[in-house]
Motif scaffolding. Structure first.
Motif, mmCIF file in Angstrom:
data_model
loop_
_atom_site.group_PDB
_atom_site.id
_atom_site.type_symbol
_atom_site.label_atom_id
_atom_site.label_comp_id
_atom_site.label_asym_id
_atom_site.label_seq_id
_atom_site.Cartn_x
_atom_site.Cartn_y
_atom_site.Cartn_z
ATOM 1 N N THR A 1 0.850 -1.182 0.000
ATOM 2 C CA THR A 1 0.000 0.000 0.000
ATOM 3 C C THR A 1 0.886 1.232 0.000
ATOM 4 O OG1 THR A 1 -0.122 -0.087 2.416
ATOM 5 C CG2 THR A 1 -1.971 -1.033 1.195
ATOM 6 N N ASP A 2 0.502 2.209 -0.785
ATOM 7 C CA ASP A 2 1.260 3.458 -0.891
ATOM 8 C C ASP A 2 1.040 4.269 0.375
ATOM 9 O OD1 ASP A 2 2.513 5.778 -1.544
ATOM 10 O OD2 ASP A 2 1.380 6.141 -3.385
ATOM 11 N N ARG A 3 2.104 4.469 1.127
ATOM 12 C CA ARG A 3 2.020 5.242 2.371
ATOM 13 C C ARG A 3 2.767 6.566 2.229
ATOM 14 N NH1 ARG A 3 2.442 -0.167 4.670
ATOM 15 N NH2 ARG A 3 0.516 -0.561 5.801
ATOM 16 N N GLY A 4 2.859 7.045 0.996
ATOM 17 C CA GLY A 4 3.514 8.327 0.767
ATOM 18 C C GLY A 4 5.019 8.239 0.612
ATOM 19 N N VAL A 5 5.557 7.028 0.594
ATOM 20 C CA VAL A 5 6.992 6.850 0.352
ATOM 21 C C VAL A 5 7.149 6.115 -0.968
ATOM 22 C CG1 VAL A 5 7.649 6.841 2.791
ATOM 23 C CG2 VAL A 5 7.110 4.693 1.671
ATOM 24 N N PRO A 6 8.282 6.288 -1.628
ATOM 25 C CA PRO A 6 8.450 5.624 -2.924
ATOM 26 C C PRO A 6 8.439 4.099 -2.790
ATOM 27 C CG PRO A 6 10.325 7.074 -2.415
ATOM 28 C CD PRO A 6 9.427 7.083 -1.238
ATOM 29 N N PHE A 7 8.060 3.450 -3.870
ATOM 30 C CA PHE A 7 8.073 1.991 -3.929
ATOM 31 C C PHE A 7 9.466 1.463 -3.615
ATOM 32 C CE2 PHE A 7 8.699 -1.887 -6.545
ATOM 33 C CZ PHE A 7 7.819 -2.719 -5.881
ATOM 34 N N SER A 8 10.485 2.208 -4.054
ATOM 35 C CA SER A 8 11.864 1.772 -3.806
ATOM 36 C C SER A 8 12.143 1.641 -2.313
ATOM 37 C CB SER A 8 12.866 2.718 -4.457
ATOM 38 O OG SER A 8 12.757 4.021 -3.917
ATOM 39 N N ALA A 9 11.513 2.471 -1.485
ATOM 40 C CA ALA A 9 11.718 2.381 -0.038
ATOM 41 C C ALA A 9 11.254 1.025 0.486
ATOM 42 C CB ALA A 9 10.972 3.505 0.674
ATOM 43 N N TRP A 10 10.151 0.521 -0.067
ATOM 44 C CA TRP A 10 9.646 -0.794 0.317
ATOM 45 C C TRP A 10 10.668 -1.867 -0.060
ATOM 46 C CZ3 TRP A 10 6.774 -4.787 -2.611
ATOM 47 C CH2 TRP A 10 6.105 -5.696 -1.792
ATOM 48 N N LEU A 11 11.228 -1.760 -1.263
ATOM 49 C CA LEU A 11 12.238 -2.731 -1.702
ATOM 50 C C LEU A 11 13.489 -2.665 -0.828
ATOM 51 C CD1 LEU A 11 11.998 -2.360 -5.588
ATOM 52 C CD2 LEU A 11 11.145 -4.252 -4.181
ATOM 53 N N TYR A 12 13.939 -1.439 -0.501
ATOM 54 C CA TYR A 12 15.122 -1.300 0.354
ATOM 55 C C TYR A 12 14.871 -1.888 1.739
ATOM 56 C CZ TYR A 12 17.850 1.584 -2.869
ATOM 57 O OH TYR A 12 18.579 2.043 -3.931
ATOM 58 N N ARG A 13 13.672 -1.750 2.250
ATOM 59 C CA ARG A 13 13.370 -2.338 3.570
ATOM 60 C C ARG A 13 13.423 -3.853 3.506
ATOM 61 N NH1 ARG A 13 8.928 1.954 4.528
ATOM 62 N NH2 ARG A 13 10.183 3.587 5.466
ATOM 63 N N ILE A 14 12.889 -4.416 2.435
ATOM 64 C CA ILE A 14 12.977 -5.872 2.262
ATOM 65 C C ILE A 14 14.447 -6.280 2.187
ATOM 66 C CG2 ILE A 14 12.505 -7.820 0.705
ATOM 67 C CD1 ILE A 14 9.918 -6.315 -0.136
ATOM 68 N N ALA A 15 15.222 -5.550 1.389
ATOM 69 C CA ALA A 15 16.651 -5.855 1.240
ATOM 70 C C ALA A 15 17.365 -5.729 2.585
ATOM 71 C CB ALA A 15 17.281 -4.926 0.199
ATOM 72 N N HIS A 16 17.064 -4.673 3.318
ATOM 73 C CA HIS A 16 17.699 -4.469 4.624
ATOM 74 C C HIS A 16 17.417 -5.656 5.548
ATOM 75 C CE1 HIS A 16 18.956 -2.639 8.380
ATOM 76 N NE2 HIS A 16 17.795 -3.022 8.877
ATOM 77 N N ASN A 17 16.167 -6.093 5.592
ATOM 78 C CA ASN A 17 15.804 -7.222 6.463
ATOM 79 C C ASN A 17 16.510 -8.508 6.044
ATOM 80 O OD1 ASN A 17 14.143 -5.612 8.021
ATOM 81 N ND2 ASN A 17 12.323 -6.097 6.836
ATOM 82 N N LEU A 18 16.578 -8.763 4.749
ATOM 83 C CA LEU A 18 17.264 -9.978 4.276
ATOM 84 C C LEU A 18 18.758 -9.923 4.565
ATOM 85 C CD1 LEU A 18 15.394 -10.670 0.910
ATOM 86 C CD2 LEU A 18 15.288 -12.016 3.012
ATOM 87 N N VAL A 19 19.368 -8.758 4.387
ATOM 88 C CA VAL A 19 20.802 -8.616 4.675
ATOM 89 C C VAL A 19 21.053 -8.782 6.171
ATOM 90 C CG1 VAL A 19 22.740 -6.997 4.683
ATOM 91 C CG2 VAL A 19 21.367 -7.259 2.617
#
Length: 190
Positions: free
Chosen positions: A67-85
């Motif tokens: 869901t769009d919470r006013g942050v770019p889609f890329s922020a969602w991807l970076y959060r996923i990446a951060h958690n996996l790393v």
């Protein structure tokens, strides 16, 4: 809203409805950036490729819930990446370093081999210092210097205000400077 933002919103809507071509367009747009982020956090190309693939697999599996919470889609991807790393580091309980042989040293006109060696050693020392920083500060430096993001963009990804990002950036650079000065003092004392 710019044409790019409008187009991305449309692509996101289609991808969230199961359109694999739309998700492929998102992958094409962000794969290199996510790979760079993961690579700088892991220091290993093969692990970075594997983790990047997992980021996009997880994103594809959960895009219906995005869901769009006013942050770019890329922020969602970076959060996923951060958690996996973070999980990757936790599983290995040690941090990997980029071998010095992997660092490109391009000789410039008139450069001497000795200068290249010194530059290589300085780069290695700086990378070691950066890898000892807390993950949040490593993320900040990667987003700032590798991804060339603004403080506002970094704030959206890290869930912080632009001012908080500036403050963290300033404190991080001061800490690195102090470490470099300490290292130089130790070298002079030997």
């Amino acid at each position: 809203m710019s044409d790019t933002e409008y187009h991305e919103e449309e692509v996101l809507a289609r991808a969230s409805q199961g359109d694999k071509d739309a998700f492929g367009a998102l992958y094409e747009r962000y794969a290199e950036r996510i790979f760079n982020y993961v690579y700088y956090r892991t220091g290993n190309q093969h692990d970075a490729e594997d983790l990047t693939a997992r980021v996009f697999q997880r994103a594809m599996n959960h895009i219906r819930n995005y869901t769009d919470r006013g942050v770019p889609f890329s922020a969602w991807l970076y959060r996923i990446a951060h958690n996996l790393v973070a999980n990757w580091h936790r599983d290995r309980s040690r941090k990997q370093e980029i071998p010095i042989d992997d660092l490109p040293i391009l000789p410039t006109k008139g450069d001497h081999p000795e200068r290249n060696l010194v530059r290589s050693q300085e780069q290695d020392a700086l990378l070691k210092m950066i890898r000892k920083l807390p993950p949040e500060r490593q993320n900040l430096l990667i987003l700032k210097f590798v991804e060339n993001m603004s403080n506002a963009e970094i704030g959206k990804i890290m869930g912080r205000s632009e001012g908080a990002v500036k403050s963290l950036y300033h404190r991080t650079l001061l800490a690195l400077r102090d470490q470099l000065e300490d290292q130089n003092l130790n070298l002079e004392g030997e």
